[in-house]
Enzyme design. Sequence first.
Site, PDB file in Angstrom:
ATOM      1  N   PHE A   8      30.476 -33.260  -4.067  1.00 30.40           N
ATOM      2  CA  PHE A   8      31.303 -34.296  -3.458  1.00 30.40           C
ATOM      3  C   PHE A   8      32.762 -33.870  -3.547  1.00 30.40           C
ATOM      4  O   PHE A   8      33.262 -33.581  -4.629  1.00 30.40           O
ATOM      5  CB  PHE A   8      31.087 -35.644  -4.158  1.00 30.40           C
ATOM      6  N   ASP A  61      27.424 -33.529   6.439  1.00 31.44           N
ATOM      7  CA  ASP A  61      26.689 -33.496   5.166  1.00 31.44           C
ATOM      8  C   ASP A  61      25.196 -33.623   5.498  1.00 31.44           C
ATOM      9  O   ASP A  61      24.544 -32.627   5.820  1.00 31.44           O
ATOM     10  CB  ASP A  61      27.243 -34.668   4.340  1.00 31.44           C
ATOM     11  N   GLY A  98      38.354 -39.881   8.107  1.00 27.44           N
ATOM     12  CA  GLY A  98      38.441 -38.565   7.481  1.00 27.44           C
ATOM     13  C   GLY A  98      39.040 -37.472   8.357  1.00 27.44           C
ATOM     14  O   GLY A  98      39.540 -36.468   7.851  1.00 27.44           O
ATOM     15  N   ARG A 133      42.942 -39.260   0.134  1.00 27.00           N
ATOM     16  CA  ARG A 133      42.968 -38.699   1.494  1.00 27.00           C
ATOM     17  C   ARG A 133      44.226 -37.870   1.734  1.00 27.00           C
ATOM     18  O   ARG A 133      44.247 -36.996   2.576  1.00 27.00           O
ATOM     19  CB  ARG A 133      42.941 -39.823   2.541  1.00 27.00           C
ATOM     20  N   LYS A 193      28.320 -28.848   4.947  1.00 22.71           N
ATOM     21  CA  LYS A 193      27.448 -28.737   3.759  1.00 22.71           C
ATOM     22  C   LYS A 193      26.028 -28.531   4.270  1.00 22.71           C
ATOM     23  O   LYS A 193      25.238 -29.491   4.286  1.00 22.71           O
ATOM     24  CB  LYS A 193      27.486 -30.044   2.963  1.00 22.71           C
TER      25      LYS A 193
HETATM   26  P1  5GP Z   1      26.646 -37.390   6.875  1.00 25.79           P
HETATM   27  O1  5GP Z   1      26.237 -38.516   7.778  1.00 25.79           O
HETATM   28  O2  5GP Z   1      26.678 -36.041   7.554  1.00 25.79           O
HETATM   29  O3  5GP Z   1      25.817 -37.382   5.619  1.00 25.79           O
HETATM   30  O4  5GP Z   1      28.078 -37.701   6.324  1.00 25.79           O
HETATM   31  C1  5GP Z   1      29.165 -37.776   7.123  1.00 25.79           C
HETATM   32  C2  5GP Z   1      30.277 -38.584   6.493  1.00 25.79           C
HETATM   33  O5  5GP Z   1      30.057 -38.835   5.090  1.00 25.79           O
HETATM   34  C3  5GP Z   1      31.546 -37.799   6.566  1.00 25.79           C
HETATM   35  O6  5GP Z   1      32.223 -38.034   7.774  1.00 25.79           O
HETATM   36  C4  5GP Z   1      32.305 -38.286   5.351  1.00 25.79           C
HETATM   37  O7  5GP Z   1      33.028 -39.462   5.663  1.00 25.79           O
HETATM   38  C5  5GP Z   1      31.234 -38.639   4.342  1.00 25.79           C
HETATM   39  N1  5GP Z   1      31.022 -37.522   3.383  1.00 25.79           N
HETATM   40  C6  5GP Z   1      29.999 -36.637   3.349  1.00 25.79           C
HETATM   41  N2  5GP Z   1      30.139 -35.755   2.332  1.00 25.79           N
HETATM   42  C7  5GP Z   1      31.305 -36.089   1.716  1.00 25.79           C
HETATM   43  C8  5GP Z   1      32.030 -35.545   0.600  1.00 25.79           C
HETATM   44  O8  5GP Z   1      31.672 -34.551  -0.059  1.00 25.79           O
HETATM   45  N3  5GP Z   1      33.191 -36.183   0.286  1.00 25.79           N
HETATM   46  C9  5GP Z   1      33.654 -37.273   0.956  1.00 25.79           C
HETATM   47  N4  5GP Z   1      34.808 -37.785   0.538  1.00 25.79           N
HETATM   48  N5  5GP Z   1      33.014 -37.801   2.008  1.00 25.79           N
HETATM   49  C10 5GP Z   1      31.849 -37.221   2.383  1.00 25.79           C
END
Ligand code: 5GP
Length: 186
Positions: A156, A107, A49, A169, A135
């Site tokens: 999302f 997130d 990402g 992407r 977020k």
């Molecule tokens: P976390 O571990 O903080 O929940 O999530 C981190 C990873 O989840 C990010 O690097 C990303 O790859 C994916 N992710 C989290 N939220 C989103 C979102 O709204 N859209 C997308 N496409 N990926 C997300």
Amino acid sequence: MSEPRPPHPDIARILVPEEELQRRIRELAQEISRDYAGRTPMLIGVLKGCVLFLSDLMKSLELDCCVDFICLASYSGTSSSGVVRMLLDLRESAQGRDVIVIEDIVDTGLTIAYLLQNLKTRGPRSVEVCTLLDKPDCRKVAISPKYAGFRIPNEFVVGFGLDYVERYRNLPYIGVLKPSAIRKDN
Ligand code: 5GP
């Protein structure tokens, strides 16, 4: 100059347009350039990402930097599995380095918490996080990135490096998918 592309047909709404992304990335680069003046930070991009964000950010940095990549997985479809796996490790040593982790989005914070814990065992001089999107309402662990481009609501999103089942992407903006584009089996 060419005409702007119409939004992708699967996109319901553009949340952060291209010009706004580019303006904010330049601001973040200026802030990092000031904070790290006289040092050579090691940028660690979290694949996949980070790719578009990292490449634009690097171009605007007014200092020397090194770059390396790590690949972590925690998402499946539109939700986090909560279990973080390392798919690809760094090639360079982080020992004694000023590390800046470059993320697309924070997130729940589980991925970055795992990575920070892992990096700290490698003896860096400092570690900070720079994320394009944040977020904060979704946090499961208390993490606040030092550099954050945009705070967004609990939705999302795709585009500018972020995918849904490996698609979207390449979109130059951050957008929200139409419900019809989301597979029912996720
Ligand atoms: P976390 O571990 O903080 O929940 O999530 C981190 C990873 O989840 C990010 O690097 C990303 O790859 C994916 N992710 C989290 N939220 C989103 C979102 O709204 N859209 C997308 N496409 N990926 C997300």
